[in-house]
Design a protein around this motif. Structure first.
Motif, mmCIF file in Angstrom:
data_model
loop_
_atom_site.group_PDB
_atom_site.id
_atom_site.type_symbol
_atom_site.label_atom_id
_atom_site.label_comp_id
_atom_site.label_asym_id
_atom_site.label_seq_id
_atom_site.Cartn_x
_atom_site.Cartn_y
_atom_site.Cartn_z
ATOM 1 N N VAL A 64 -31.909 13.417 -37.025
ATOM 2 C CA VAL A 64 -32.934 12.398 -36.784
ATOM 3 C C VAL A 64 -33.100 11.493 -38.005
ATOM 4 N N ALA A 65 -33.088 12.096 -39.202
ATOM 5 C CA ALA A 65 -33.209 11.292 -40.427
ATOM 6 C C ALA A 65 -32.024 10.338 -40.564
ATOM 7 N N GLU A 66 -30.818 10.812 -40.286
ATOM 8 C CA GLU A 66 -29.634 9.954 -40.387
ATOM 9 C C GLU A 66 -29.650 8.867 -39.317
ATOM 10 N N TYR A 67 -30.155 9.199 -38.145
ATOM 11 C CA TYR A 67 -30.317 8.210 -37.073
ATOM 12 C C TYR A 67 -31.178 7.033 -37.543
ATOM 13 N N LEU A 68 -32.248 7.314 -38.267
ATOM 14 C CA LEU A 68 -33.101 6.242 -38.773
ATOM 15 C C LEU A 68 -32.416 5.462 -39.890
ATOM 16 N N ARG A 69 -31.701 6.147 -40.765
ATOM 17 C CA ARG A 69 -31.024 5.465 -41.878
ATOM 18 C C ARG A 69 -30.032 4.430 -41.381
ATOM 19 N N ARG A 70 -29.444 4.675 -40.212
ATOM 20 C CA ARG A 70 -28.407 3.789 -39.710
ATOM 21 C C ARG A 70 -28.942 2.452 -39.204
ATOM 22 N N PHE A 71 -30.239 2.353 -38.954
ATOM 23 C CA PHE A 71 -30.758 1.114 -38.367
ATOM 24 C C PHE A 71 -30.701 -0.049 -39.336
ATOM 25 N N ASP A 72 -31.216 0.126 -40.521
ATOM 26 C CA ASP A 72 -31.247 -0.994 -41.463
ATOM 27 C C ASP A 72 -31.301 -0.474 -42.888
ATOM 28 N N PRO A 73 -30.195 0.045 -43.404
ATOM 29 C CA PRO A 73 -30.239 0.630 -44.750
ATOM 30 C C PRO A 73 -30.530 -0.379 -45.847
ATOM 31 N N SER A 74 -30.291 -1.663 -45.590
ATOM 32 C CA SER A 74 -30.520 -2.682 -46.627
ATOM 33 C C SER A 74 -31.896 -3.333 -46.508
ATOM 34 N N VAL A 75 -32.729 -2.882 -45.579
ATOM 35 C CA VAL A 75 -34.101 -3.363 -45.392
ATOM 36 C C VAL A 75 -34.134 -4.852 -45.019
ATOM 37 N N LEU A 76 -33.874 -5.134 -43.764
ATOM 38 C CA LEU A 76 -33.986 -6.487 -43.206
ATOM 39 C C LEU A 76 -33.162 -7.520 -43.982
ATOM 40 N N SER A 77 -31.932 -7.149 -44.298
ATOM 41 C CA SER A 77 -31.083 -8.095 -45.032
ATOM 42 C C SER A 77 -30.828 -9.366 -44.229
ATOM 43 N N GLY A 78 -30.834 -9.244 -42.895
ATOM 44 C CA GLY A 78 -30.635 -10.421 -42.057
ATOM 45 C C GLY A 78 -31.770 -11.418 -42.143
ATOM 46 N N VAL A 79 -32.879 -11.010 -42.735
ATOM 47 C CA VAL A 79 -34.027 -11.901 -42.946
ATOM 48 C C VAL A 79 -34.121 -12.301 -44.419
ATOM 49 N N PHE A 80 -34.183 -11.309 -45.304
ATOM 50 C CA PHE A 80 -34.510 -11.579 -46.706
ATOM 51 C C PHE A 80 -33.335 -12.061 -47.548
ATOM 52 N N ASP A 81 -32.129 -11.886 -47.059
ATOM 53 C CA ASP A 81 -30.966 -12.310 -47.839
ATOM 54 C C ASP A 81 -30.324 -13.583 -47.291
ATOM 55 N N ARG A 82 -31.066 -14.347 -46.532
ATOM 56 C CA ARG A 82 -30.523 -15.584 -45.962
ATOM 57 C C ARG A 82 -30.688 -16.742 -46.949
ATOM 58 N N PRO A 83 -29.576 -17.285 -47.477
ATOM 59 C CA PRO A 83 -29.671 -18.377 -48.455
ATOM 60 C C PRO A 83 -30.032 -19.716 -47.826
ATOM 61 N N ASP A 84 -29.944 -19.806 -46.488
ATOM 62 C CA ASP A 84 -30.233 -21.071 -45.816
ATOM 63 C C ASP A 84 -31.722 -21.287 -45.578
ATOM 64 N N LEU A 85 -32.561 -20.294 -45.905
ATOM 65 C CA LEU A 85 -33.994 -20.398 -45.672
ATOM 66 C C LEU A 85 -34.753 -20.433 -46.989
ATOM 67 N N THR A 86 -35.863 -21.163 -47.001
ATOM 68 C CA THR A 86 -36.762 -21.132 -48.153
ATOM 69 C C THR A 86 -37.501 -19.796 -48.153
ATOM 70 N N PRO A 87 -38.123 -19.400 -49.260
ATOM 71 C CA PRO A 87 -38.889 -18.149 -49.265
ATOM 72 C C PRO A 87 -39.951 -18.112 -48.163
ATOM 73 N N ARG A 88 -40.645 -19.211 -47.957
ATOM 74 C CA ARG A 88 -41.666 -19.234 -46.902
ATOM 75 C C ARG A 88 -41.038 -19.025 -45.535
ATOM 76 N N GLU A 89 -39.893 -19.659 -45.293
ATOM 77 C CA GLU A 89 -39.220 -19.513 -44.013
ATOM 78 C C GLU A 89 -38.718 -18.084 -43.813
ATOM 79 N N ARG A 90 -38.327 -17.424 -44.894
ATOM 80 C CA ARG A 90 -37.884 -16.031 -44.781
ATOM 81 C C ARG A 90 -39.055 -15.118 -44.405
ATOM 82 N N LEU A 91 -40.220 -15.400 -44.963
ATOM 83 C CA LEU A 91 -41.398 -14.609 -44.585
ATOM 84 C C LEU A 91 -41.685 -14.732 -43.090
ATOM 85 N N LEU A 92 -41.588 -15.932 -42.569
ATOM 86 C CA LEU A 92 -41.841 -16.142 -41.141
ATOM 87 C C LEU A 92 -40.718 -15.590 -40.277
#
Length: 203
Positions: A64-92
């Motif tokens: 069960v613990a490994e099942y959870l780790r597989r979802f997003d080990p980098s913590v929302l990288s698809g949101v917070f690591d986007r260079p095309d968005l401003t910081p405010r846009e990343r928050l939204l």
């Protein structure tokens, strides 16, 4: 030479047992919950023997613990690591959840397990704290006077939207996104003005 093992039906299988077990756990835990899914059912779905399953995972708790780790080990990288968005846009963007998308597995696991010391509960807790940190870091990058407070507010709003969506079976994220925008605009008045100006400026 690839090591082989026999599944419960006697079919000889290759070394993909671990991934099949995790794939089956993702599907079954999502569809019917963690507590209602037994190891026999998981092994049948993954086409492995119980002996093989316990060779890869010490027990269901570890799985069960490994099942959870597989979802997003980098913590929302698809949101917070986007260079095309401003910081405010990343928050939204954290609130831009597709309608019908699978709901938060971390909340579901914590509610089902009832044990704060369960390995999966500890991982879910650490993950939620990490999300708040990433929100606060992004708020700081955007120039918030109190980024920790804004990060915690947005994290609470995200979890509230996820829980309300699950309970009501209705998408609560659009309303949460509107509240988030108001919170962010209050904390970042200059950023909000810049965003409005960009929209009004012809390209």
């Amino acid at each position: 030479m690839t090591e082989l093992e026999k599944g419960p039906t006697g079919t000889r299988r290759g070394r993909g047992a671990r991934e099949r077990i995790l794939g089956a756990s993702q599907r079954l835990f999502r569809e019917q919950g963690i507590n209602r899914t037994g190891m026999d059912q998981l092994c049948a779905a993954a086409e492995v023997s119980k002996r093989t399953a316990y060779q890869h995972f010490g027990g269901k708790d570890e799985l069960v613990a490994e099942y959870l780790r597989r979802f997003d080990p980098s913590v929302l990288s698809g949101v917070f690591d986007r260079p095309d968005l401003t910081p405010r846009e990343r928050l939204l963007a954290a609130f831009d959840v597709e309608p019908g998308a699978p709901l938060c597995p971390y909340i579901a696991a914590a509610v089902e397990l009832h044990d704060p010391e369960h390995p999966a509960s500890r991982y879910a807790r650490d993950y939620k704290k990490a999300v708040a940190v990433r929100l606060a870091d992004t708020a700081r990058e955007a120039g918030a006077a109190d980024p920790e407070q804004l990060g915690e507010q947005l994290a609470l709003l995200l979890d509230g939207a996820a829980a309300r969506t699950r309970v009501l079976n209705a998408d609560a994220f659009p309303a949460a996104a509107a509240i988030a925008a108001a919170l962010i605009d209050s904390a970042l008045p200059a950023a909000a003005g810049d965003a409005r100006q960009r929209k009004e400026t012809p390209r």
